[in-house]
Design a protein around this motif. Structure first.
Motif, mmCIF file in Angstrom:
data_model
loop_
_atom_site.group_PDB
_atom_site.id
_atom_site.type_symbol
_atom_site.label_atom_id
_atom_site.label_comp_id
_atom_site.label_asym_id
_atom_site.label_seq_id
_atom_site.Cartn_x
_atom_site.Cartn_y
_atom_site.Cartn_z
ATOM 1 N N GLU A 1 42.834 -14.120 24.390
ATOM 2 C CA GLU A 1 42.661 -13.167 25.489
ATOM 3 C C GLU A 1 43.928 -13.097 26.351
ATOM 4 O O GLU A 1 44.351 -12.023 26.778
ATOM 5 N N ALA A 2 44.526 -14.274 26.589
ATOM 6 C CA ALA A 2 45.763 -14.331 27.373
ATOM 7 C C ALA A 2 46.876 -13.566 26.666
ATOM 8 O O ALA A 2 47.619 -12.802 27.289
ATOM 9 N N LYS A 3 46.949 -13.742 25.363
ATOM 10 C CA LYS A 3 47.996 -13.106 24.562
ATOM 11 C C LYS A 3 47.938 -11.579 24.673
ATOM 12 O O LYS A 3 48.964 -10.902 24.772
ATOM 13 N N LYS A 4 46.728 -11.054 24.679
ATOM 14 C CA LYS A 4 46.561 -9.593 24.819
ATOM 15 C C LYS A 4 47.101 -9.104 26.161
ATOM 16 O O LYS A 4 47.643 -8.001 26.265
ATOM 17 N N LEU A 5 46.941 -9.916 27.187
ATOM 18 C CA LEU A 5 47.369 -9.527 28.533
ATOM 19 C C LEU A 5 48.876 -9.631 28.738
ATOM 20 O O LEU A 5 49.414 -9.095 29.694
ATOM 21 N N VAL A 6 49.559 -10.339 27.828
ATOM 22 C CA VAL A 6 51.011 -10.504 27.971
ATOM 23 C C VAL A 6 51.752 -9.890 26.775
ATOM 24 O O VAL A 6 52.796 -10.380 26.340
ATOM 25 N N LYS A 7 51.197 -8.797 26.282
ATOM 26 C CA LYS A 7 51.830 -7.992 25.209
ATOM 27 C C LYS A 7 52.160 -8.818 23.972
ATOM 28 O O LYS A 7 53.245 -8.720 23.390
ATOM 29 N N ASP A 8 51.205 -9.674 23.590
ATOM 30 C CA ASP A 8 51.312 -10.460 22.349
ATOM 31 C C ASP A 8 52.434 -11.489 22.322
ATOM 32 O O ASP A 8 52.876 -11.905 21.249
ATOM 33 N N LEU A 9 52.899 -11.915 23.484
ATOM 34 C CA LEU A 9 53.885 -13.005 23.507
ATOM 35 C C LEU A 9 53.250 -14.271 22.925
ATOM 36 O O LEU A 9 52.072 -14.550 23.146
ATOM 37 N N GLU A 10 54.055 -15.035 22.195
ATOM 38 C CA GLU A 10 53.563 -16.287 21.602
ATOM 39 C C GLU A 10 53.498 -17.412 22.637
ATOM 40 O O GLU A 10 52.745 -18.374 22.463
ATOM 41 N N TYR A 11 54.321 -17.295 23.693
ATOM 42 C CA TYR A 11 54.407 -18.353 24.714
ATOM 43 C C TYR A 11 54.345 -17.734 26.098
ATOM 44 O O TYR A 11 54.907 -16.665 26.335
ATOM 45 N N PHE A 12 53.686 -18.434 27.011
ATOM 46 C CA PHE A 12 53.594 -17.962 28.387
ATOM 47 C C PHE A 12 53.113 -19.120 29.241
ATOM 48 O O PHE A 12 52.350 -19.975 28.777
ATOM 49 N N SER A 13 53.570 -19.176 30.480
ATOM 50 C CA SER A 13 53.096 -20.215 31.384
ATOM 51 C C SER A 13 51.857 -19.723 32.126
ATOM 52 O O SER A 13 51.883 -18.659 32.751
ATOM 53 N N LEU A 14 50.789 -20.502 32.033
ATOM 54 C CA LEU A 14 49.511 -20.156 32.666
ATOM 55 C C LEU A 14 48.795 -21.445 33.072
ATOM 56 O O LEU A 14 49.099 -22.520 32.543
ATOM 57 N N PRO A 15 47.806 -21.340 33.988
ATOM 58 C CA PRO A 15 46.994 -22.523 34.280
ATOM 59 C C PRO A 15 46.168 -22.880 33.043
ATOM 60 O O PRO A 15 45.615 -21.992 32.390
ATOM 61 N N VAL A 16 46.120 -24.159 32.720
ATOM 62 C CA VAL A 16 45.315 -24.610 31.578
ATOM 63 C C VAL A 16 44.449 -25.797 31.991
ATOM 64 O O VAL A 16 44.840 -26.591 32.852
#
Length: 335
Positions: A275-290
């Protein structure tokens, strides 16, 4: 039994980071590796009267892989602050060609000697070095996306501090836990001040002040580089930030409520990553709360991106820049 290995323990970040880890009562064994000066750092730390056993490992030559292997064997957690620091006028990208090779070789050592360890990457540029670690571990068939963490905690530390400084009579840095998403360089850093407990303070600022605050978080490292006048970059604050994330992972071994931001691989095996990937234009990596548990990253808290309507433009810029940063790291290993 918790064994932590610091790769680059004799450097400007490595030394204070190792000190903080030596003081943690949950660390039983502290393993220090570097290519210079590490026996002295190890001897110094070993005199401190805490229970963590301290060992240091120095290669006898450039070809010697035994020291790295011995440092890593049995490690539960590996932190990588190794590499050259930024100098005035130097961007994180300028560091790439030097630090990329260092991180690749250390990752190979992890793959061979500590494949199940949690790996925290501090070495810059994080947006590219984390993909280098991932690709190296993949090549060796031991990649676990739930255990790889890019350390972006310094951006959060700065975001909390800089906001509190604007309201000295009303707030302290510890009042805030600003979520900072994106990456870990310049405009890829997106502090989400419009979400959570920071919102009521952020709303009091003029548009110009908001812009200045965000710019200061994004380029806070430059302040330190300039203030040190060629003698280094952010080492003490970075060591603190790296320790904070390491401490969170250690705490998560016995607690199920640990949430921290990290630059992670949005692998579909992690809950919420798709779901996160869809929101960031399919980027493989992104910093988010986990959410972090005993086995690593359990869930990506992607909903925060839907809440951050005020930062939409900042996020678009971050995504555009991250695409190139990530590709650079992946290509370095694949070529």
């Amino acid at each position: 039994m918790v064994k932590v290995t610091v790769l680059g323990a004799a450097g400007g970040i490595g030394q204070p980071l190792s000190l903080l880890l030596k003081l943690n009562p949950k660390v039983d064994e502290l393993s220090l590796f570097d290519v210079v000066n590490v026996p002295g750092v190890g001897a110094d730390l070993s005199h401190i009267s805490t229970d963590a056993k301290t060992d240091s490992f120095l290669p006898s030559s450039k070809e010697d892989k035994t020291a790295l292997g011995n440092a890593l064997k049995g490690s539960n957690l590996v932190v990588i602050p190794a590499g050259v620091p930024r100098k005035p006028g130097m961007t994180r990208d300028d560091l790439f060609n030097i630090n990329a090779s260092i991180v690749r070789d250390l990752s190979q050592g992890i793959a061979e000697n500590a494949p199940d360890a949690f790996v925290l990457v501090i070495s810059n540029p994080v947006n590219s070095t984390v993909p280098i670690v991932a690709e190296t571990l993949k090549k060796n068939g031991v990649f676990n996306p739930k255990k790889l963490f890019g350390v972006t905690t310094l951006d959060i530390v700065r975001a909390n501090t800089f906001l509190a400084q604007l309201f000295p009579s009303e707030a302290k840095p510890t009042d805030f836990n600003v979520r900072v998403v994106g990456g870990h360089s310049g405009e890829t850093i997106v502090p989400l001040y419009s979400v959570g407990e920071s919102k009521k303070f952020y709303e009091k600022l003029s548009a110009e002040k908001k812009k200045e605050l965000i710019h200061r978080v994004q380029f806070g490292g430059d302040e330190v580089v300039q203030a040190k006048n060629g003698a280094g970059s952010a080492t003490l604050s970075m060591a603190y930030a790296g320790y904070k994330l390491a401490e969170a992972i250690i705490t998560a071994q016995s607690s199920s409520s640990v949430v921290e931001c990290t630059f992670l691989n949005l692998d579909s095996s992690i809950k919420g990553a798709a779901e996160a990937k869809k929101l960031v234009k399919d980027l493989e990596y992104f910093s988010l709360p986990v959410k972090i548990g005993a086995n690593g990253i359990e869930e990506v808290k992607y909903d925060i991106l839907n809440e951050a309507t005020e930062e939409k433009q900042l996020l678009d810029v971050a995504i555009d820049q991250l695409t190139k940063n990530i590709e650079k790291g992946v290509a370095f290993i694949k070529k």
